[in-house]
Design a protein around this motif. Structure first.
Motif, mmCIF file in Angstrom:
data_model
loop_
_atom_site.group_PDB
_atom_site.id
_atom_site.type_symbol
_atom_site.label_atom_id
_atom_site.label_comp_id
_atom_site.label_asym_id
_atom_site.label_seq_id
_atom_site.Cartn_x
_atom_site.Cartn_y
_atom_site.Cartn_z
ATOM 1 N N GLU A 43 2.503 2.999 0.664
ATOM 2 C CA GLU A 43 3.016 2.543 -0.625
ATOM 3 C C GLU A 43 3.193 3.706 -1.592
ATOM 4 O O GLU A 43 4.184 3.776 -2.328
ATOM 5 N N GLY A 86 -7.881 -0.288 -13.057
ATOM 6 C CA GLY A 86 -8.493 -0.453 -11.746
ATOM 7 C C GLY A 86 -8.002 -1.753 -11.135
ATOM 8 O O GLY A 86 -7.275 -2.518 -11.784
ATOM 9 N N THR A 87 -8.413 -1.997 -9.917
ATOM 10 C CA THR A 87 -8.002 -3.218 -9.229
ATOM 11 C C THR A 87 -8.377 -4.448 -10.055
ATOM 12 O O THR A 87 -9.522 -4.578 -10.499
ATOM 13 N N LYS A 105 -2.131 11.638 -6.438
ATOM 14 C CA LYS A 105 -1.596 11.686 -7.805
ATOM 15 C C LYS A 105 -1.496 10.287 -8.419
ATOM 16 O O LYS A 105 -1.709 10.109 -9.622
ATOM 17 N N LEU A 106 -1.156 9.283 -7.605
ATOM 18 C CA LEU A 106 -1.113 7.919 -8.142
ATOM 19 C C LEU A 106 -2.505 7.433 -8.507
ATOM 20 O O LEU A 106 -2.692 6.744 -9.526
ATOM 21 N N THR A 121 -0.603 13.222 -0.551
ATOM 22 C CA THR A 121 -0.531 13.868 -1.863
ATOM 23 C C THR A 121 -0.042 12.865 -2.918
ATOM 24 O O THR A 121 -0.573 12.821 -4.031
ATOM 25 N N ALA A 122 0.936 12.058 -2.558
ATOM 26 C CA ALA A 122 1.420 11.049 -3.503
ATOM 27 C C ALA A 122 0.301 10.096 -3.895
ATOM 28 O O ALA A 122 0.157 9.709 -5.060
ATOM 29 N N HIS A 176 6.726 4.396 -3.453
ATOM 30 C CA HIS A 176 6.880 4.374 -4.908
ATOM 31 C C HIS A 176 7.499 5.685 -5.396
ATOM 32 O O HIS A 176 8.463 5.690 -6.158
ATOM 33 N N ARG A 218 -9.217 -3.343 -1.632
ATOM 34 C CA ARG A 218 -9.117 -3.623 -3.074
ATOM 35 C C ARG A 218 -10.108 -4.692 -3.517
ATOM 36 O O ARG A 218 -10.610 -4.645 -4.640
ATOM 37 N N LEU A 241 -5.592 -4.438 1.227
ATOM 38 C CA LEU A 241 -5.959 -5.529 0.314
ATOM 39 C C LEU A 241 -7.445 -5.869 0.441
ATOM 40 O O LEU A 241 -8.093 -6.217 -0.550
ATOM 41 N N ALA A 242 -7.987 -5.746 1.635
ATOM 42 C CA ALA A 242 -9.431 -5.931 1.800
ATOM 43 C C ALA A 242 -10.193 -4.884 0.988
ATOM 44 O O ALA A 242 -11.154 -5.193 0.284
ATOM 45 N N ALA A 273 -3.412 8.990 -11.669
ATOM 46 C CA ALA A 273 -2.645 8.344 -12.741
ATOM 47 C C ALA A 273 -3.286 7.031 -13.167
ATOM 48 O O ALA A 273 -3.442 6.763 -14.366
ATOM 49 N N LEU A 274 -3.690 6.235 -12.198
ATOM 50 C CA LEU A 274 -4.321 4.949 -12.533
ATOM 51 C C LEU A 274 -5.630 5.166 -13.285
ATOM 52 O O LEU A 274 -5.896 4.494 -14.292
ATOM 53 N N VAL A 321 -5.278 3.072 -3.313
ATOM 54 C CA VAL A 321 -3.863 3.332 -3.053
ATOM 55 C C VAL A 321 -3.670 3.634 -1.570
ATOM 56 O O VAL A 321 -4.417 4.437 -1.000
#
Lengths: 248, 248, 248, 248, 248, 248
Positions: E98, E219-220, E208-209, E204-205, E102, E86, E83-84, E212-213, E94
């Protein structure tokens, strides 16, 4: 400060055990008054025993209010009558189950409970849910000993409790164990030594939490649902409660 | 079947209201026995009132067991002494709060509660948590009327309840309203007509659930934590409970 | 009252089993109509089977509405199409999974489920979450028998179910067992006797809950998200649904 | 890769909107096939519409399997038939509600949903619970516009959606807004500009998640409850499903 | 797009492993920059290691902002400093825990985690709670191998991980396994083949996430609690952070 | 006993305020050492500030261990570095957010939080979730004042906090208010008088809880996930941590 610790059952030996445990951890200025109801079950091992004992707990609060009490501890692991007791006084009231849970979360991330009889486990589960500690407690375990065996058959009882605590340590992925009975108040050190984990119980934890609240000048909120009960008539054997007036 | 509906407070007029509401929905073969404790508060508006009333509820179960009772309903919205009552009998025991919640979830996806005094809202919240219905209840509301106003000042009370129900309908995004007091057992039709939503309460719901359980041959499980309490000594004003024997 | 109990699969033998179980517990004035869809899977053992069966459930509600039906029961443990069915009628609609869960919590504090195939356990888990009963259910177990074995191979199936129920009794710390399949509607007594615990299932529970709702004058709320669907055009094989009009 | 995006309703204009939105974000190698069922409701605004549409979703998966499809997106905010669809294929299947929720939690700590009709809000609530996002979503809001107004009355619809999004921004203490309808797939940029918050929807999010899963070599697990359905007979209008064989 | 993948520990070999795993799944247009902090622990196996590593993560974001970075992945399974991080950028960030969670919920209904040391399990539990995935994860398991054994003793480590994954498959009733360490990024295929279940990990996840974003133009959120930190003075070894200015 | 209270920010005035508040409630035998990190942010108002401050907290624990410290309090409402700190010592470590939450639940059934900036509310929400107090907290409110205004602009700040507390009292249906900032440690009495509700904060609560734990002979569990960190190499500006040895 005067701290009234209420053993909700009517077994004097247990009141003494509880009183002595409380005394051992009390701060210099804390005067411990260990009491028990005039009437009620000799041990608390069911929802029914608990319901009856809650009357005695309330009566002990009422007596305590006439005796300039600064804080109360309810010394049965089901916290019987806790919210009713809080309504009757401005002083803080602490249950030993909640006390042990609070303290356990301060020294570990996950704990297990070892209580007496399996049938009382549900009482602990309901309290964990209400207080918010369900996710902190890995498992509620029972040594399957009747409460009074802690008084009358204490060596065998201790052995079974230790054995269950060892299983908790080995299987539950925990950092601490909470003993689930007021009658186990004198056993934490012995068990902790045997098991190699911090072992907590609520009588001593409750005394220190009550002292802490008094030290902070905090008492039960009289705003909202813990305000003094509205005065009203009680009938029959409870008629004397009609006259009750809160100490403002 | 003989169904004992227990008004946990000691106001006879309310016992009558409850008994009549129960009678109105009872199946042909159901014999309603509406009772109240010999001793206790004239209304239940606090944790303290509830704790005292639980003793009377237990006593009424014990009386019921001597009277070949097939099912019990506890007619106060806090379900006082419910689990204790279940321990004392093989018959089913239904609380009116749980009854209303169960029925509400069968006809709507979300409901609100309208109760008497704001201070009793927390009792409903705790029950919703324990029973698992927190997410189904949008809001616990209070009309802020003392319970006995339902008897003594009924027109004004009704008006306030309707007004609060209308606010629930307009603001809460709900499909149904649960009335949160046994003393409102005769008001559902009137309010439902005024508000345009299904309005439930627990006395009638409890009777039908108790009939349903008896019809299924189901009674309180005697395995595990609702088994009969272990026999033991009670002291003082509760000494007579020492002799109690379950009807096997 | 006319109660339409809908077996969502298309196996006639199972519809009969369900109808007979329903009949056995029905009140004198209850007329049971046991039906099954004209089209759909012969058993329901997957999310896919469930999705297809929901269409047939809806069609059966529509037929029921033309037949002056007072209440509906959906007799598959996944409660397929339950909320859709509720939208289509003012009458109450009860799913057998929810029915069994509600009843189980009235006679015990914790229960386990014994279902057919392990792969359907997730359906039960999702329902427990949505209905609010997750904390009441200790464990979802499977006897690993295909649904139709209950019809075609019933002795072997019964044996496996009893064995799993015994494991539940011995390992799960529960007061009751819920059977997780409509096809087990005739087995509760036998299993309960073998296992020594109350054993519930939803077909009979659903009938009694539906009777209870009708007895209370309660039907599905037509305010909010269970209101009749907005009329609209359907295409292809579902075109006939375009003409559907709710019975106001 | 071939990505089949299934509009579960049968309004061709909406399938086009969805297909174009999908195309806009698709990676160079992604071939978008936008389809809709042969039969079903022209819009999805109720549990009933959803139940019927799930059949069409399953049929579209079956068609897709014959067409060497690499991934699927179900483009209705209720994710109708999602788990059934997953059972029918080894390919990944993504619902647009879940897609939007996942993405929203990656760019904000709390979000609100703005959907079409208030009555569909409960569908979103149930999904949030099942997927685990209840605590991340502050509020489910509705602009109170019928789904097809997005096609037929788009300016007025857009205005109402923007107004509701502005209320969400001002009142809900959020970092992002999720649009709750597949028909809003082309509105995110406009609304985000007007409202000054990130605005997400699931069609585009679903496409990118599906691409991500394929890129990782991940497909629906065929172990456990998402394994291919057991082969069985279907009757009536669903008889053709009896012959269905999974592509191994 | 430029994707900065940050290994929060300072072991170069692990940064390489992570970078190569990221590269293997990156889309053609994705430029992977694999980095590690200038200072910090050589592996992360405790809350303490995590707390220290979060500083390095933040520093790497700050560097990335000067380097026109389009997206970030934090490649340690505790998502340290997420979170910092972000707050410091408009780009998406990411965490690999998480990311894996997901993705796991998109291909299975329930999964288990296999991590390195048992003591880090609590970190995964806390993340599951915060992200909302507790009910999706059956069990957090540990192979009881120190993180650096993945580098230095990789064959033995792999064997233990596979053995634990097999236990998960056999005992946990799951559809997928999440590997709980960034250092396992290159093991999914081997393990999946051995165990017969989809096996995911977060490096790897996460890539890809993040792609995707970026593909969605998301963005954040800079509205609310992830807005840029208020500028302020830092003292001592952190003084250089006082001068930090967000890239607007 | 020697109690080290750590102000995680580097504003000396706030360290003094905190130290004085701690001193006011300390028991006779408690020696308060109020400290602050050598390096870090002058106030903590974001996830980023918190992440940086956690390093200083850890360093202060390490210093404390060389100074025969008996208990620690971390005096920032986000409890930064709490679990890391616990790993570094056998002594108890208490965060002020958790301290205030625990105490609030002992004197009321529901409370609200009034903090400084709205953007830090999410930190409180995450802590409530992790600790289990979400259902006890009605609402997290912000007075929207920067932390340092408590030092530099204290009259205006106090006014705003009181106004927000009054709104909490009037709108939230609560029994107590928790002040959400270490810098408010000296304000409880004034605000409580103005607002007419018990007002708690965590600095004083933390001191009394730490004393309570020491009085019970309880310290952080060294079994499981709070055991001392495994020794390892740290690089760069954190190299000195490589040499750290726990005080056994």
């Amino acid at each position: 400060m005067k701290l009234r610790i209420i053993n909700p059952n009517t077994t004097h030996g247990m009141t003494q055990t509880i009183g002595e445990a409380a005394q051992r951890v009390a701060a210099p200025g804390t005067h411990i008054v260990a009491t028990q109801p005039d009437a009620g079950p000799v041990s608390i091992e069911s929802h029914f025993d608990e319901a009856i004992s809650a009357v005695g707990v309330a009566e002990e609060i009422i007596k305590g209010e006439r005796d300039a009490t600064d804080a109360y501890v309810i010394a049965c692991f089901g916290d019987p009558g806790l919210l009713a007791a809080r309504e009757l006084t401005r002083a803080p009231v602490v249950g030993i189950a909640e006390a042990a849970f609070h303290m356990a979360t301060l020294i570990s991330t996950r704990f297990s409970i070892v209580t007496t009889l399996g049938r009382t486990g549900i009482i602990a589960e309901h309290l964990l849910e209400q207080y918010g500690f369900s996710q902190h407690c890995r498992r509620v375990r029972a040594a399957e000993i009747p409460v009074l065996d802690l008084e009358e058959n204490s060596d065998a009882a201790l052995e079974r409790i230790i054995a269950e605590c060892q299983r908790a340590r080995d299987e539950d992925n925990i950092g601490a164990i909470v003993l689930g009975c007021g009658g186990m108040a004198d056993l934490t050190e012995t068990i902790s030594r045997e098991v190699g984990l911090p072992v907590l119980e609520g009588v001593t934890a409750g005394v220190k939490l009550a002292e802490a609240l008094v030290g902070l000048g905090l008492g039960t909120s009289k705003v909202g649902d813990l305000a003094f009960p509205r005065p009203k008539r009680f009938t029959g054997q409870f008629e004397h409660l009609s006259d009750w007036q809160p100490k403002r």
